[in-house]
Design an enzyme around this catalytic site. Structure first.
Site, PDB file in Angstrom:
ATOM      1  N   ASP A   1     -12.169   3.106  -4.215  1.00  0.00           N
ATOM      2  CA  ASP A   1     -11.932   2.933  -2.786  1.00  0.00           C
ATOM      3  C   ASP A   1     -11.390   4.246  -2.237  1.00  0.00           C
ATOM      4  O   ASP A   1     -10.389   4.764  -2.733  1.00  0.00           O
ATOM      5  CB  ASP A   1     -10.925   1.811  -2.540  1.00  0.00           C
ATOM      6  CG  ASP A   1     -10.678   1.579  -1.053  1.00  0.00           C
ATOM      7  OD1 ASP A   1     -11.589   1.092  -0.368  1.00  0.00           O
ATOM      8  OD2 ASP A   1      -9.565   1.905  -0.580  1.00  0.00           O
TER       9      ASP A   1
ATOM     10  N   GLU B   1     -18.196   2.118  -1.607  1.00  0.00           N
ATOM     11  CA  GLU B   1     -18.649   1.404  -0.416  1.00  0.00           C
ATOM     12  C   GLU B   1     -19.582   2.266   0.418  1.00  0.00           C
ATOM     13  O   GLU B   1     -19.467   3.497   0.429  1.00  0.00           O
ATOM     14  CB  GLU B   1     -17.453   0.982   0.439  1.00  0.00           C
ATOM     15  CG  GLU B   1     -16.660  -0.168  -0.115  1.00  0.00           C
ATOM     16  CD  GLU B   1     -15.537  -0.589   0.815  1.00  0.00           C
ATOM     17  OE1 GLU B   1     -15.643  -1.651   1.450  1.00  0.00           O
ATOM     18  OE2 GLU B   1     -14.558   0.161   0.909  1.00  0.00           O
TER      19      GLU B   1
ATOM     20  N   CYS C   1      -3.218 -17.934  -3.729  1.00  0.00           N
ATOM     21  CA  CYS C   1      -2.678 -17.915  -5.092  1.00  0.00           C
ATOM     22  C   CYS C   1      -1.343 -17.193  -5.201  1.00  0.00           C
ATOM     23  O   CYS C   1      -0.703 -17.224  -6.247  1.00  0.00           O
ATOM     24  CB  CYS C   1      -3.684 -17.297  -6.061  1.00  0.00           C
ATOM     25  SG  CYS C   1      -3.971 -15.524  -5.802  1.00  0.00           S
TER      26      CYS C   1
ATOM     27  N   ASP D   1      -5.493  -0.697  -1.458  1.00  0.00           N
ATOM     28  CA  ASP D   1      -6.556   0.184  -1.945  1.00  0.00           C
ATOM     29  C   ASP D   1      -6.991  -0.178  -3.364  1.00  0.00           C
ATOM     30  O   ASP D   1      -8.194  -0.200  -3.671  1.00  0.00           O
ATOM     31  CB  ASP D   1      -6.102   1.637  -1.879  1.00  0.00           C
ATOM     32  CG  ASP D   1      -5.774   2.077  -0.456  1.00  0.00           C
ATOM     33  OD1 ASP D   1      -6.383   1.524   0.476  1.00  0.00           O
ATOM     34  OD2 ASP D   1      -4.909   2.957  -0.285  1.00  0.00           O
TER      35      ASP D   1
END
Length: 298
Positions: free
Chosen positions: A117, A201, A276, A283
């Site tokens: 990322d 990405e 959860c 990041d």
């Protein structure tokens, strides 16, 4: 052009015919890119390309019309030379040679698959928790760059002092560019050589540059160049580059249970999953989700 050479530009007969021919080809390509909506680079580009009889010797290169030119380092090339591009950066001249060589099929890298990322706080956050800072050379030299630019704008046009000032500015721009380039090449080479798969990405960098508040910082880190280098180096070294879809919700998806948040503003750097309860670094969580995307499409 041939008619104009005889009357207006007789000096063109003193240089290789390849230089103006290749310049016209570059001009044609530039117009096509411009009308296709691609952003052209700013500033003066002192470069020209030559074809024809080009030979390389020890720390020297022989170019058409220019003769033998001494080099600072040995070229270390092989194969058939197709063309040479001569360019200038500030007060230094460079020659790059395009060669046709046979490259053996690389062996597949045996390393792990990782998700990456990219960001501004850290240049890359890797799915194993590693974070790597970017040098951000423009930010480092910005005050000096502004000061030199302001001083240069006040000098009389055509004066020797203005020429010296322009050279100083060009040297500073070269230092900034080389710092960014050196960091990028070292990082992408290590990743491509040691990781069997790299997932990133599909970012709309051009659209992000429209953000007046972040455009300079985004341009300084060079996300687009990072992807470009990974694309060809993974092919060179036997690894694989996987690009996740542009709207893949890597940042707002819980990597533990898969719960997807409705929104995730950039100001939120850490968050807890309401489903959860897992605590996430924004990041690193995104990088883990990108790694999982590679597994899902394998």
């Amino acid at each position: 052009m041939n008619k104009l050479k005889q009357t207006n530009f007789p000096w063109m007969y003193e240089v290789s015919k390849c230089a103006p021919q290749e310049a016209l080809r570059d001009l044609d390509r530039a117009f096509k890119n411009f009308f296709a909506g691609l952003k052209a680079g700013e500033g003066v580009h002192d470069s020209f390309r030559l074809t024809g009889s080009i030979r390389v010797e020890d720390k020297a290169v022989q170019l058409p019309r220019l003769g033998v030119l001494r080099l600072k380092e040995e070229p270390g090339i092989g194969g058939r030379i197709l063309s040479a591009t001569v360019s200038r950066e500030a007060d230094r001249w460079f020659v790059s040679l395009t060669c046709e060589v046979e490259i053996p099929e690389p062996e597949q890298v045996s390393g792990e698959v990782i998700g990456i990322d990219v960001g501004l706080n850290h240049f890359v956050s890797i799915s194993d928790g590693t974070k790597i800072e970017a040098p951000k050379p423009l930010g480092k030299y910005l005050k000096r760059l502004k000061r030199l630019s302001k001083k240069h704008s006040r000098m009389q046009k055509g004066s020797n002092n203005r020429k010296k000032s322009a050279l100083g500015l060009a040297r500073l721009h070269r230092r900034i560019r080389n710092s960014r380039r050196d960091f990028m090449h070292k990082l992408t080479t290590v990743l491509a050589k040691t990781k069997s798969g790299i997932v990133i990405e599909d970012l709309n960098v051009r659209g992000m540059l429209q953000n007046d508040r972040l455009s300079r910082h985004i341009a300084d880190v060079g996300w687009g160049e990072f992807r470009r280098q990974l694309a060809y180096k993974t092919v060179w070294y036997g690894s694989t580059l996987i690009v996740a879809p542009r709207f893949y919700p890597s940042s707002k998806t819980c990597s533990s249970c898969g719960y997807v948040m409705d929104s995730m503003p950039l100001s939120i750097r850490e968050w807890d999953c309401p489903c959860c309860g897992a605590h996430h670094d924004r990041d690193v969580n995104a990088a883990v989700n990108l790694k999982k995307y590679a597994i899902s499409v394998a």
